[in-house]
Design an enzyme around this catalytic site. Structure first.
Site, PDB file in Angstrom:
ATOM      1  N   SER A 146       7.871  48.012  13.898  1.00 27.24           N
ATOM      2  CA  SER A 146       9.294  48.155  13.613  1.00 27.24           C
ATOM      3  C   SER A 146       9.496  47.956  12.115  1.00 27.24           C
ATOM      4  O   SER A 146       8.598  47.464  11.410  1.00 27.24           O
ATOM      5  CB  SER A 146      10.077  47.091  14.386  1.00 27.24           C
ATOM      6  OG  SER A 146      11.403  46.964  13.924  1.00 27.24           O
ATOM      7  N   TYR A 159      12.094  38.751  17.824  1.00 30.62           N
ATOM      8  CA  TYR A 159      11.673  40.148  17.695  1.00 30.62           C
ATOM      9  C   TYR A 159      10.976  40.368  16.354  1.00 30.62           C
ATOM     10  O   TYR A 159       9.931  41.017  16.274  1.00 30.62           O
ATOM     11  CB  TYR A 159      12.901  41.054  17.819  1.00 30.62           C
ATOM     12  CG  TYR A 159      12.612  42.538  17.795  1.00 30.62           C
ATOM     13  CD1 TYR A 159      12.279  43.214  18.967  1.00 30.62           C
ATOM     14  CD2 TYR A 159      12.696  43.267  16.611  1.00 30.62           C
ATOM     15  CE1 TYR A 159      12.027  44.580  18.959  1.00 30.62           C
ATOM     16  CE2 TYR A 159      12.439  44.637  16.595  1.00 30.62           C
ATOM     17  CZ  TYR A 159      12.106  45.292  17.771  1.00 30.62           C
ATOM     18  OH  TYR A 159      11.862  46.646  17.747  1.00 30.62           O
TER      19      TYR A 159
END
Length: 255
Positions: A146, A159
């Site tokens: 990401s 995350y």
């Protein structure tokens, strides 16, 4: 370089978390490049529907329902693939979840849930795939990272920790497995139009921030990851190892 280097015919790709979203788009793209795909998910009904849709398009598809965070389930799933004569040549560790809240409000259970799904699963599934790739002397592992593999934003601490871990796990895989003919790389998507981001795309303020912050001035589409996934799955990337390629409309390139 011939374009035939991008052909995936004769290869089998397992894509975790592929009954919808980014995983489904990547699985479809790999299938269109010639690969047999093994779809994975926890929702059996959704998984069956996704597999049927790809078969209706003429692709070779298997479905493997198992929990990527459960070590015993992962081991059992690979044993079932072994028994069926299915060799995983390409692994895409895509399964992931997101929880948004201030760091001080996260419980330990929530923290571990996010890390287990986004990071530990890549270790578990990657390990079982590599145990089979190493004797064959070839294989491709693609971990889905990401923008958060390299940057942080408020309310997504676990995350961010998990996706930062994905970047370094990818390098660790390359360090250990490259000599066995395995390439381990990662893709770092930017802000994409997915179900997981629905709350963000529906928020006018956040939508405006993404578009103003991204040089491309828009959100990305799941199918825009496909080209990178095919490249990293193919012979065209045989000397690419331990890298993360950001597919983010240029966001990671600007302040």
């Amino acid at each position: 370089m011939s374009v035939t280097q991008f052909n995936l015919e004769g290869r089998t790709a397992l894509v975790t978390g592929s009954s919808r979203g980014l995983g489904q788009a990547i699985a479809r793209g790999l299938a269109e490049a010639g690969a047999t795909v093994v779809l994975n998910g926890m929702d059996a009904e959704r998984l069956t529907a996704a597999a049927d849709a790809l078969r209706a398009e003429g692709h070779s598809v298997h479905a493997a329902a198992f929990d990527v965070t459960d070590e015993a389930a992962v081991i059992a799933a690979f044993r079932r693939l072994d028994a069926a004569g299915i060799e995983v040549d390409i692994l895409v560790n895509n399964a992931g979840i997101q929880l948004r809240k201030p760091l001080v409000d996260f419980s330990a259970e929530e923290w571990h849930r996010v890390l287990d799904t986004n990071l530990t699963s890549a270790f578990l599934v990657g390990r079982e795939a590599a145990r089979r790739m190493i004797p064959r002397g070839r294989g491709k592992v693609i971990n889905i990272g990401s923008l958060m593999s390299n940057f942080a934003r408020p309310t997504v601490a676990p995350y961010t920790a998990a996706k930062g871990g994905i970047k370094l796990l990818t390098q660790a895989m390359a360090a250990e497995w490259a000599e066995h003919g395995i390439q381990a790389n990662a893709i770092g998507p930017g802000y994409m139009l997915t179900d997981m981001n629905q709350a963000l795309t529906s928020n006018p303020q956040f939508d405006s921030w993404v578009k103003s912050r991204t040089p491309s001035r828009r959100w990305g589409r799941p199918d825009e990851l496909v080209g990178t996934a095919i490249f990293l799955s193919s012979a065209a990337s045989d000397y690419v190892n331990g890298q993360i390629i950001y597919v983010d409309g240029g966001m990671s390139s600007v302040l």
